[in-house]
Write an enzyme that holds these catalytic residues in place. Structure first.
Site, short mmCIF file in Angstrom:
data_model
loop_
_atom_site.label_atom_id
_atom_site.label_comp_id
_atom_site.label_asym_id
_atom_site.label_seq_id
_atom_site.Cartn_x
_atom_site.Cartn_y
_atom_site.Cartn_z
NE ARG A 165 17.49 8.34 -7.63
CZ ARG A 165 18.21 7.71 -8.57
NH1 ARG A 165 18.96 6.66 -8.25
NH2 ARG A 165 18.19 8.14 -9.82
CB SER A 239 13.70 11.18 -11.16
OG SER A 239 14.60 10.81 -12.15
CD GLU A 335 14.60 10.65 -7.01
OE1 GLU A 335 15.01 11.82 -7.02
OE2 GLU A 335 14.98 9.79 -7.82
N1 EPU Z 1 11.20 6.38 -21.01
C1 EPU Z 1 10.08 6.63 -21.76
N2 EPU Z 1 9.53 7.89 -21.70
C2 EPU Z 1 10.04 8.88 -20.93
C3 EPU Z 1 11.18 8.59 -20.15
C4 EPU Z 1 11.75 7.32 -20.20
O1 EPU Z 1 9.58 5.79 -22.48
O2 EPU Z 1 9.49 9.98 -20.95
C5 EPU Z 1 11.83 5.04 -21.12
C6 EPU Z 1 13.13 5.13 -21.90
O3 EPU Z 1 12.93 4.98 -23.26
C7 EPU Z 1 13.91 3.96 -21.34
C8 EPU Z 1 13.48 3.92 -19.89
O4 EPU Z 1 12.23 4.60 -19.83
O5 EPU Z 1 13.51 2.76 -21.93
C9 EPU Z 1 14.48 4.51 -18.93
O6 EPU Z 1 14.68 5.88 -19.21
P1 EPU Z 1 16.02 6.66 -18.78
O7 EPU Z 1 17.21 5.94 -19.26
O8 EPU Z 1 15.87 8.09 -19.17
O9 EPU Z 1 16.11 6.52 -17.21
P2 EPU Z 1 14.99 6.57 -16.07
O10 EPU Z 1 14.80 5.20 -15.55
O11 EPU Z 1 13.80 7.30 -16.54
C10 EPU Z 1 16.70 6.80 -14.10
C11 EPU Z 1 16.96 7.72 -12.94
C12 EPU Z 1 17.62 9.01 -13.40
C13 EPU Z 1 18.93 8.63 -14.06
C14 EPU Z 1 18.64 7.69 -15.23
C15 EPU Z 1 19.90 7.17 -15.88
C16 EPU Z 1 15.23 7.22 -11.31
C17 EPU Z 1 14.00 7.68 -10.62
N3 EPU Z 1 15.72 8.01 -12.25
O12 EPU Z 1 15.75 7.43 -14.95
O13 EPU Z 1 17.90 9.77 -12.24
O14 EPU Z 1 19.61 9.79 -14.53
O15 EPU Z 1 17.92 6.51 -14.76
O16 EPU Z 1 20.53 6.23 -15.04
O17 EPU Z 1 15.74 6.15 -10.97
C18 EPU Z 1 17.12 11.51 -10.79
O18 EPU Z 1 17.05 10.67 -9.90
O19 EPU Z 1 16.80 12.72 -10.59
C19 EPU Z 1 17.51 11.09 -12.14
C20 EPU Z 1 17.47 11.93 -13.17
#
Ligand code: EPU
Length: 339
Positions: A165, A239, A335
């Site tokens: 990012r 995010s 972010e």
């Molecule tokens: N999780 C939780 N609770 C929540 C959200 C997530 O426990 O409320 C846990 C999930 O169970 C999982 C882990 O966190 O084990 C990761 O969750 P998720 O796959 O939803 O991805 P993320 O790391 O929360 C990132 C990006 C997203 C992108 C997704 C998929 C960042 C800041 N965010 O989210 O990007 O879509 O991975 O690759 O890196 C964005 O930047 O606007 C965005 C949506």
């Protein structure tokens, strides 16, 4: 010369749907428009904010300057000597429509980045990424207008200094350029990126064994729709925080107390932890405070239910940061751009 409007509401131009005014507002459709606007007296005597899709900003108050809304459109393709396809889009193109254009042409590389809000020009700013792919993986070059010299300059992949990012446009080059067009190298015979668990699960649910580029795009769209609020229905900017990277020793300590803490290794010493998990554990997921809140399906996303105020969302984000720090000793970084 495009018409510069006074006291214009920015509500339609930011995905949080925040109703603040810009002192001056202008929409541009070409490089010549950008140059003419930048040479105007209003541009020379006011702070400037260039808006793409408005999907990564939090507007906390009226903007006492000139908002330039980028509506510079166009796309083209060209085959290179290796049979790869170079696809170029002007910066005002909607990102998801552009991804679908490449998917429909059978070109692979951007399918995992389906349904990300925003414009093509904003994508390199923060090296957008999702489901195991970041634009730096297929990015070739971009053209940008130097706001001071009004000359067009090119930046290749290395010059953009992409990180998680991150890019040069959030650091040394911040506020100095307007991105005009971006070129990606896509392939007619791509290696699909299915490593992210949820993609495989969704493809299996869809009954697909040998996925095409279009199938992967459809799977990503389905996953995003199930977790992330549609800004047309609930204001948000995806995010709100970045996933923090912490020292491995710190992580090992947390794992003793929280054996289920998810993580992604970054290096021998550094581990990335999902901020969504931390925020959920700190008790914020699904919490509503009047017109604003924390999304019920993904705690990383702050939402505006309608009449929320940007400053209240900023204050909520500070409270979340403080509570995550208190519970886990981890500092979250925002972010979105807070203005
Ligand atoms: N999780 C939780 N609770 C929540 C959200 C997530 O426990 O409320 C846990 C999930 O169970 C999982 C882990 O966190 O084990 C990761 O969750 P998720 O796959 O939803 O991805 P993320 O790391 O929360 C990132 C990006 C997203 C992108 C997704 C998929 C960042 C800041 N965010 O989210 O990007 O879509 O991975 O690759 O890196 C964005 O930047 O606007 C965005 C949506």
């Amino acid at each position: 010369m495009p018409n510069i409007l006074k006291n214009t509401s920015l509500k339609p131009y930011n995905t949080f749907g925040l109703d603040v005014n810009a002192a001056f507002f202008v929409e541009v459709k070409s490089v010549e428009d950008f140059i003419e606007v930048l040479q105007s007296d209003i541009a020379k005597t006011n702070e400037i904010l260039v808006l793409g899709g408005g999907s990564n900003i939090l507007l906390t108050k009226d903007f006492d300057g000139l908002v330039i809304k980028n509506n510079y459109r166009g796309k083209s393709t060209e085959e290179d000597e290796n049979g790869d396809i170079l696809v170029t889009a002007e910066s005002g193109e909607n990102w998801h429509e552009f991804v679908l254009y490449t998917v429909n042409k059978g070109l692979g590389g951007l399918e995992n980045l389906s349904l990300i809000p925003g414009t093509v020009g904003a994508a390199p700013m923060q090296n957008i990424g999702a489901y195991g792919v970041e634009i730096k993986d297929v990015f070739v070059t971009l053209e940008a207008l130097n706001r001071e010299t009004l000359k067009v300059e090119s930046f290749d992949n290395e010059q953009c200094q992409f990180g998680y990012r991150e890019s040069i446009f959030k650091h040394e080059a911040k506020g100095k350029y307007i991105i005009l067009s971006v070129t990606f190298r896509l392939s007619k015979t791509p290696k699909l990126n299915l490593g992210y668990g949820a993609i495989n699960d969704t493809l299996a649910e869809m009954g697909i064994k040998n996925p095409s580029i279009a199938d992967v795009s459809a799977a990503v769209i389905s996953i995003r729709q199930s977790k992330l609020p549609d800004p047309k229905e609930i204001g948000n900017s995806g995010s709100f925080f970045k996933n923090p990277e912490i020292p491995k020793v710190h992580f090992e300590g947390l794992k003793e107390t929280y054996p289920n803490i998810p993580s992604y290794p970054i290096s021998e010493e550094i581990v990335k932890v999902p901020a969504g998990w931390l925020i959920e554990q700190a008790g914020w997921k699904g919490k509503r405070f009047g017109e604003i809140g924390v999304h019920a399906k993904q705690a990383l996303v702050l939402v505006n239910y309608g009449a929320g105020k940007g400053q209240d969302i900023a204050n909520l984000s500070e409270e979340i940061k403080a509570s995550v720090f208190e519970k886990f000793g981890i500092k979250l970084n925002v972010e979105v751009n807070i203005i």
